[in-house]
Design an enzyme around this catalytic site. Sequence first.
Site, PDB file in Angstrom:
ATOM      1  N   CYS A  26      -3.248  -2.470   6.303  1.00 59.92           N
ATOM      2  CA  CYS A  26      -3.200  -1.301   6.733  1.00 59.92           C
ATOM      3  C   CYS A  26      -4.948  -1.053   7.481  1.00 59.92           C
ATOM      4  O   CYS A  26      -4.825   0.126   8.466  1.00 59.92           O
ATOM      5  CB  CYS A  26      -3.252   0.090   5.831  1.00 59.92           C
ATOM      6  SG  CYS A  26      -4.260  -0.136   4.252  1.00 59.92           S
TER       7      CYS A  26
ATOM      8  N   CYS B  41       0.898  -1.386  -0.020  1.00 60.27           N
ATOM      9  CA  CYS B  41      -0.110   0.066   0.007  1.00 60.27           C
ATOM     10  C   CYS B  41       0.821   1.136   0.119  1.00 60.27           C
ATOM     11  O   CYS B  41       1.655   1.391   0.909  1.00 60.27           O
ATOM     12  CB  CYS B  41      -0.935  -0.023   1.213  1.00 60.27           C
ATOM     13  SG  CYS B  41      -1.548   1.488   1.573  1.00 60.27           S
ATOM     14  N   GLU B  42       0.886   2.045  -0.779  1.00 60.72           N
ATOM     15  CA  GLU B  42       1.377   3.275  -0.950  1.00 60.72           C
ATOM     16  C   GLU B  42       1.065   4.345  -0.006  1.00 60.72           C
ATOM     17  O   GLU B  42       2.120   5.365   0.269  1.00 60.72           O
ATOM     18  CB  GLU B  42       1.335   3.917  -2.514  1.00 60.72           C
ATOM     19  CG  GLU B  42       0.016   4.672  -2.748  1.00 60.72           C
ATOM     20  CD  GLU B  42      -0.066   5.216  -3.797  1.00 60.72           C
ATOM     21  OE1 GLU B  42      -0.445   6.315  -4.153  1.00 60.72           O
ATOM     22  OE2 GLU B  42       0.442   4.757  -4.908  1.00 60.72           O
ATOM     23  N   HIS B  43      -0.007   4.386   0.826  1.00 58.29           N
ATOM     24  CA  HIS B  43      -0.292   5.061   1.899  1.00 58.29           C
ATOM     25  C   HIS B  43       0.445   4.696   3.201  1.00 58.29           C
ATOM     26  O   HIS B  43       0.653   5.645   3.860  1.00 58.29           O
ATOM     27  CB  HIS B  43      -1.651   5.192   2.189  1.00 58.29           C
ATOM     28  CG  HIS B  43      -2.498   5.753   1.051  1.00 58.29           C
ATOM     29  ND1 HIS B  43      -3.744   4.953   0.463  1.00 58.29           N
ATOM     30  CD2 HIS B  43      -2.213   6.569  -0.105  1.00 58.29           C
ATOM     31  CE1 HIS B  43      -4.254   5.778  -0.769  1.00 58.29           C
ATOM     32  NE2 HIS B  43      -3.281   6.594  -1.188  1.00 58.29           N
ATOM     33  N   HIS B  44       0.737   3.578   3.510  1.00 58.67           N
ATOM     34  CA  HIS B  44       1.143   3.193   4.687  1.00 58.67           C
ATOM     35  C   HIS B  44       2.413   2.118   4.503  1.00 58.67           C
ATOM     36  O   HIS B  44       3.013   1.815   5.677  1.00 58.67           O
ATOM     37  CB  HIS B  44       0.265   2.451   5.615  1.00 58.67           C
ATOM     38  CG  HIS B  44      -0.979   3.122   5.876  1.00 58.67           C
ATOM     39  ND1 HIS B  44      -2.230   3.108   4.975  1.00 58.67           N
ATOM     40  CD2 HIS B  44      -1.391   4.221   6.822  1.00 58.67           C
ATOM     41  CE1 HIS B  44      -3.027   3.941   5.337  1.00 58.67           C
ATOM     42  NE2 HIS B  44      -2.345   4.561   6.517  1.00 58.67           N
TER      43      HIS B  44
ATOM     44  N   GLN C  47      -5.164  -0.510  -4.455  1.00 58.47           N
ATOM     45  CA  GLN C  47      -5.969  -1.736  -5.280  1.00 58.47           C
ATOM     46  C   GLN C  47      -6.547  -1.120  -6.395  1.00 58.47           C
ATOM     47  O   GLN C  47      -6.809  -1.835  -7.469  1.00 58.47           O
ATOM     48  CB  GLN C  47      -6.702  -2.220  -4.539  1.00 58.47           C
ATOM     49  CG  GLN C  47      -7.556  -3.577  -5.145  1.00 58.47           C
ATOM     50  CD  GLN C  47      -8.259  -4.475  -4.140  1.00 58.47           C
ATOM     51  OE1 GLN C  47      -7.845  -4.457  -2.707  1.00 58.47           O
ATOM     52  NE2 GLN C  47      -9.436  -4.853  -4.542  1.00 58.47           N
TER      53      GLN C  47
ATOM     54  N   HIS D 117      -6.174  -5.937   3.215  1.00 59.79           N
ATOM     55  CA  HIS D 117      -5.068  -4.817   3.220  1.00 59.79           C
ATOM     56  C   HIS D 117      -4.626  -4.873   4.986  1.00 59.79           C
ATOM     57  O   HIS D 117      -5.700  -4.637   5.746  1.00 59.79           O
ATOM     58  CB  HIS D 117      -5.774  -3.438   2.852  1.00 59.79           C
ATOM     59  CG  HIS D 117      -6.108  -3.435   1.396  1.00 59.79           C
ATOM     60  ND1 HIS D 117      -5.386  -2.591   0.762  1.00 59.79           N
ATOM     61  CD2 HIS D 117      -6.885  -3.818   0.825  1.00 59.79           C
ATOM     62  CE1 HIS D 117      -5.881  -2.638  -0.490  1.00 59.79           C
ATOM     63  NE2 HIS D 117      -6.822  -3.584  -0.511  1.00 59.79           N
TER      64      HIS D 117
END
Length: 194
Positions: A154, A83-86, A124, A152
């Site tokens: 996250c 995941c690019e956010h976390h 995703q 996920h």
Amino acid sequence: MEQNAENERLERIAAHIEAIIRELGEDPSREGLLKTPRRAAKALLYATSGYDRKPDEVLTQALFEAEGSGMIIVRDIEFYSMCEHHILPFFGKVSIGYMPGDKIVGLSKIARMVDVFAHRLQVQERFTGQLATTLCEALGARGVIVRCEGEHLCMKMRGVEKQHSATVTMAYNGIYETDATLRSEFLDMLATKA
């Protein structure tokens, strides 16, 4: 990438990871953590190795003349991504169907294309769309449909901590945009187990 440059890159990432371990309040010289920065750097480089490959080139290595006009489906291709956010993993299965134009592709190349996009920092929704667009363009397919189901970390190990949640995304183009019957046929075929 040249071996020396790759080793230098690995060492730079390992140094950052060592600094992060220290900032977290741990001692990176502790026996159990001595090799962790380098191992974690190797794992991150592997998890993001998709930046070094071009998915359309993977597909075009095995193109063949189409001999039929029916839907082709490769289902339940497992994937692991970040995941690019976390910078936490998400993983699951993706199923891809396409209506060939003049060409079909070797089935293993579809799975390899999935790996190229999965081995990048991702969300995703984008991942699902990239698979559909790239396959359609590389093959000149009449249409592509993709269903992706992911879990996920996250959402499971931080934040809302919902252990049984899953995310389903779909993307389609070409003939699948206008033909609801074809979309239904794809989903029905996924529901049918051999």
